[in-house]
Design a protein around this motif. Structure first.
Motif, PDB file in Angstrom:
ATOM      1  N   CYS A   8      30.889  97.215  52.570  1.00 47.89           N
ATOM      2  CA  CYS A   8      30.508  98.321  51.688  1.00 47.89           C
ATOM      3  C   CYS A   8      29.320  99.033  52.316  1.00 47.89           C
ATOM      4  O   CYS A   8      28.839  98.661  53.391  1.00 47.89           O
ATOM      5  CB  CYS A   8      30.212  97.815  50.273  1.00 47.89           C
TER       6      CYS A   8
ATOM      7  N   ARG B 253      26.277  99.069  51.401  1.00 48.71           N
ATOM      8  CA  ARG B 253      25.098  98.205  51.488  1.00 48.71           C
ATOM      9  C   ARG B 253      25.214  97.191  52.621  1.00 48.71           C
ATOM     10  O   ARG B 253      24.200  96.742  53.162  1.00 48.71           O
ATOM     11  CB  ARG B 253      24.870  97.465  50.164  1.00 48.71           C
ATOM     12  N   CYS B 254      26.460  96.788  52.969  1.00 50.41           N
ATOM     13  CA  CYS B 254      26.636  95.895  54.123  1.00 50.41           C
ATOM     14  C   CYS B 254      26.184  96.620  55.393  1.00 50.41           C
ATOM     15  O   CYS B 254      25.596  96.037  56.292  1.00 50.41           O
ATOM     16  CB  CYS B 254      28.098  95.502  54.301  1.00 50.41           C
TER      17      CYS B 254
ATOM     18  N   CYS C 252      25.352  90.361  51.287  1.00 50.15           N
ATOM     19  CA  CYS C 252      25.274  91.692  50.657  1.00 50.15           C
ATOM     20  C   CYS C 252      24.972  91.557  49.167  1.00 50.15           C
ATOM     21  O   CYS C 252      25.670  90.830  48.459  1.00 50.15           O
ATOM     22  CB  CYS C 252      26.586  92.451  50.849  1.00 50.15           C
TER      23      CYS C 252
ATOM     24  N   CYS D 104      28.380  93.326  47.374  1.00 51.39           N
ATOM     25  CA  CYS D 104      29.759  92.850  47.486  1.00 51.39           C
ATOM     26  C   CYS D 104      29.858  91.432  48.026  1.00 51.39           C
ATOM     27  O   CYS D 104      30.968  90.913  48.194  1.00 51.39           O
ATOM     28  CB  CYS D 104      30.611  93.814  48.311  1.00 51.39           C
TER      29      CYS D 104
HETATM   30 ZN   LIG Z   1      28.563  94.946  50.791  1.00 55.24          ZN
END
Ligand SMILES: [Zn+2]
Length: 386
Positions: A287, A289-290, A361, A364
């Motif tokens: 995602c 944020r990853c 993360c 996710c």
């Molecule tokens: Zn993520």
């Protein structure tokens, strides 16, 4: 000269017939082939059947049923045309073909599942001809696009080319969210708009341009600021999001909301002479944020309003976003899930980088808490349930 009856008996002696119950047991596992005329097919057919009228069979079947060893159940209205068709398929080298005795009429009489197929109009066949010529898209793929709903975040530099190409390709519903008005300084790159629209809401200008190009497309407009209070309602029901926003808090907000709703996001960004595209497919790939755990300091990440951007560049990046969107909708090829494509306009070079899911993360990862949608400050960290 043999009579029609004798020809039919001869055909039936060369092929294998199955009854309705045996055919039904193969439904969903085996390709059904409907050889009736278009007007018969349009009134009802076996779900998932490939339609190829008997008259076109010899000329077109090899382009549509590529694997000659794969099993095929052929049917027509009563079982005669399908017997001849099965005989012809055998002569063409198809090794596992059966004809359904009694045909669609008996199938329907016995209460087996059928539906009215969605078919393209003559105008649509003409408009999407170049799609229909691709077996990987074809009528089924075009129907899928027409039934698809894509939400575009922004009707600006990236949203303009993305929306134009998605509309041209026949994506049936396009949602566009933007709260700006058209300004002359937008026209250097935002090709949805024009001089006559200066001062107009961007979403209204976008809708006019897109519907003038393709009346098949239903354009839903959202003249609002995307925020924690409305993001879940707005994205609900869309198959895919094309993100052309230019600020970090919105990207994190969209990321977290799209994870909650499990809607893939085709992300694009541009800065000066460079652009990037990737696809975030919730829980199947990384995602946002990853990839970017926290936003860079504000002074290192000016938004588009503050930084320059070379014309044409958003056209390239936004077009790639549209392409990825169509591939995702049709399940075609290798998408940019797990890969970041970076374009350098000055070098005229593309590079791809692997992006992996981050096991830590906060959105996710397996240990991520419940996702709470709330406004983000400049740190954009996920909110926690208390
Ligand atoms: Zn993520």
């Amino acid at each position: 000269m043999p009579t029609a009856r004798e020809l039919l008996n001869a055909a039936k002696s060369e092929i294998r017939e199955v009854d309705i119950d045996e055919a039904e047991r193969q439904l969903g596992q085996v390709q059904f082939l409907d050889v009736r005329e278009p007007d018969e097919y349009e009134q009802g057919a076996i779900p998932g059947a490939l339609h190829l009228p008997r008259g076109h069979l010899e000329m077109q079947v090899e382009g549509k049923l590529v694997d000659k060893e794969a099993p095929v159940v052929v049917y027509c209205a009563g079982g005669a045309r399908s017997a001849f068709a099965a005989q012809t398929l055998g002569e063409l080298g198809y090794t596992d073909v059966v004809s359904m005795a009694g045909g669609f009429n008996r199938w329907k009489d016995q209460g087996k599942p059928w539906s009215t197929p969605q078919t393209l109009t003559a105008d649509q066949r003409n408009r999407y001809q170049r799609h229909l010529l691709l077996p990987e898209v074809g009528e089924t793929g075009q129907q899928k696009l027409l039934a698809s709903k894509v939400l575009l975040l922004g009707a600006g530099g990236l949203g303009s080319p993305a929306a134009l190409y998605l509309a041209a390709a026949g994506v049936g519903t396009l949602g566009i969210i933007d709260m700006d008005v058209v300004d002359e300084s937008n026209l250097q790159r935002q090709i949805l708009h024009n001089m006559e629209r200066i001062g107009e809401r961007k979403v209204d200008s976008a809708k006019k341009t897109l519907t003038a190009m393709n009346p098949d497309v239903d354009v839903a407009t959202y003249d609002v600021r995307l925020g924690a209070d409305n993001v879940l309602d707005i994205i609900d029901g869309y198959d895919l999001i094309v993100d052309g926003t230019d600020n970090f808090p919105t990207r994190y907000l969209v990321n977290d909301a799209s994870l909650l709703k499990r809607i893939p996001v085709v992300h694009g960004s541009i800065f000066r002479f460079e652009g990037q595209v990737t696809v975030f497919d919730p829980y199947n790939g990384p995602c946002y944020r990853c990839m970017i755990p926290e936003p860079p300091p504000a002074e290192l990440a000016p938004s588009c309003a503050e930084a320059g951007v070379l014309g044409v560049l958003p056209g390239i990046v936004g077009s790639i976003q549209a392409l990825e969107a169509i591939k995702m909708l049709l399940g075609l090829g290798d998408t940019l899930v797990g890969r970041l494509l970076a374009f350098d306009a000055l070098e005229e070079s593309f590079r791809t980088f692997k992006v992996r899911r981050d096991p830590a993360c906060p959105a996710c990862g397996p240990d991520a808490g419940e996702i709470i949608i709330a406004e983000y400050d400049e740190l954009c960290m996920p909110h926690r349930a208390h």
